[in-house]
Scaffold this active site. Structure first.
Site, mmCIF file in Angstrom:
data_model
loop_
_atom_site.group_PDB
_atom_site.id
_atom_site.type_symbol
_atom_site.label_atom_id
_atom_site.label_comp_id
_atom_site.label_asym_id
_atom_site.label_seq_id
_atom_site.Cartn_x
_atom_site.Cartn_y
_atom_site.Cartn_z
ATOM 1 N N ASP A 64 0.876 -1.173 0.000
ATOM 2 C CA ASP A 64 0.000 0.000 0.000
ATOM 3 C C ASP A 64 0.909 1.216 0.000
ATOM 4 O O ASP A 64 1.612 1.485 0.978
ATOM 5 C CB ASP A 64 -0.898 -0.015 1.238
ATOM 6 C CG ASP A 64 -1.877 1.155 1.264
ATOM 7 O OD1 ASP A 64 -1.654 2.144 0.531
ATOM 8 O OD2 ASP A 64 -2.859 1.074 2.027
ATOM 9 N N SER A 146 0.818 13.622 -15.375
ATOM 10 C CA SER A 146 -0.439 13.846 -16.095
ATOM 11 C C SER A 146 -0.356 15.204 -16.778
ATOM 12 O O SER A 146 0.386 16.092 -16.323
ATOM 13 C CB SER A 146 -1.614 13.833 -15.113
ATOM 14 O OG SER A 146 -2.800 14.305 -15.736
ATOM 15 N N TYR A 161 -6.474 16.566 -7.202
ATOM 16 C CA TYR A 161 -5.682 15.784 -8.162
ATOM 17 C C TYR A 161 -4.719 16.661 -8.976
ATOM 18 O O TYR A 161 -3.518 16.341 -9.050
ATOM 19 C CB TYR A 161 -6.603 14.991 -9.085
ATOM 20 C CG TYR A 161 -5.870 14.130 -10.080
ATOM 21 C CD1 TYR A 161 -5.308 12.909 -9.706
ATOM 22 C CD2 TYR A 161 -5.729 14.522 -11.405
ATOM 23 C CE1 TYR A 161 -4.638 12.110 -10.610
ATOM 24 C CE2 TYR A 161 -5.062 13.733 -12.328
ATOM 25 C CZ TYR A 161 -4.512 12.529 -11.924
ATOM 26 O OH TYR A 161 -3.839 11.751 -12.833
ATOM 27 N N LYS A 165 -0.488 16.503 -9.040
ATOM 28 C CA LYS A 165 0.323 16.266 -10.230
ATOM 29 C C LYS A 165 1.250 17.453 -10.519
ATOM 30 O O LYS A 165 2.355 17.259 -11.044
ATOM 31 C CB LYS A 165 -0.573 15.959 -11.431
ATOM 32 C CG LYS A 165 -1.265 14.598 -11.321
ATOM 33 C CD LYS A 165 -0.255 13.461 -11.190
ATOM 34 C CE LYS A 165 -0.891 12.089 -11.226
ATOM 35 N NZ LYS A 165 0.086 10.989 -11.160
#
Length: 245
Positions: A64, A146, A161, A165
């Site tokens: 994890d 991304s 998010y 990134k």
């Protein structure tokens, strides 16, 4: 990829999508490949899709990425089995759509994304670097970033998010300088895809848009790893034809 024959690669988030495509590609390219994932049984299932001699190079470790103890144990296991890490692919990532940054009661969502996309990436990079440094290996660290690490799309429900990134973009440059100042020839690369057909919720929600496949990103990883020692691909952006962002 000839220089990496028989060398050791670690791929995080290896149970599906880009990670699954990557572990298969690296094993096919001759690397001893460790796929880290919580759903470790799915990494094991990938072996059935590979020729026997390739499948023997693919190993799985339950990990994890949000838990430091899991990361430390995984890298220790790689060291005990194969001596250390030569290539790290930081692929594990988390996007949780439907939540705004300013929405009420979203604390756990924010922590989950940051812990996976930023903290986990940094800790895995640290452990890989220490392994490379100890053995004087000119290794390679690749971050799956991304296009949202370079711009923020006009959507209100992708939460933290893009910020996570953007952090990967900054970390790539930070690591490049640290590696340079440490006197190493270890490379670091950020690969920033557009929309990829994966299990991420945001990918499903935007399924009508042009997509690239996980195998396209795995091919890009092979490309950056295959460059001569004098060449460092610092940032590689990959979009599907027809991408609107």
């Amino acid at each position: 990829m000839e220089r990496w024959q028989g060398k050791v690669a670690v791929v995080t988030g290896a149970s599906s999508g880009i990670g699954a495509a990557t572990v298969k590609a690296l094993a096919k390219a001759g690397m001893i490949t460790f796929g880290l994932a919580r759903r470790v049984e799915r990494v094991d299932e990938l072996k059935s899709e590979l020729p026997k001699e390739v499948a023997e190079r693919l190993h799985s470790i339950r990990c994890d990425i949000t838990k430091e103890e899991d990361i430390l144990a995984a890298f220790q296991q790689v060291t005990e089995k194969c001596g250390g890490v030569d290539v790290l692919i930081n692929n594990a990532g988390l996007a949780k759509g439907g939540f705004g940054v300013l929405d009420a009661d979203n604390t756990q969502v924010i922590r989950d994304v940051i812990d996976t996309n930023v903290v986990g990436l940094a800790l895995c990079s640290r452990e890989a670097f220490q392994s490379m440094k100890k053995r004087s290996v000119d290794g390679h660290i690749v971050h799956i970033n991304s296009i949202l690490g370079h711009m923020v799309a006009p959507m209100g429900t992708i939460n933290i998010y893009p910020a996570s990134k953007y952090a990967v973009t900054a970390l790539t440059e930070t690591m490049r300088h640290e590696l340079r100042l440490a006197g190493t020839k270890i490379k670091v690369t950020s690969i920033s895809p557009g929309l990829v057909r994966t299990e991420m919720p945001t990918s499903k929600a935007l399924a009508e848009r042009p997509c690239i496949e996980p195998e396209d990103i795995a091919d890009a990883i092979l490309y950056v790893l295959g460059t001569p020692p004098r060449v460092q691909i610092h940032e590689l952006t990959i979009k599907p034809v027809g991408e609107t962002v």
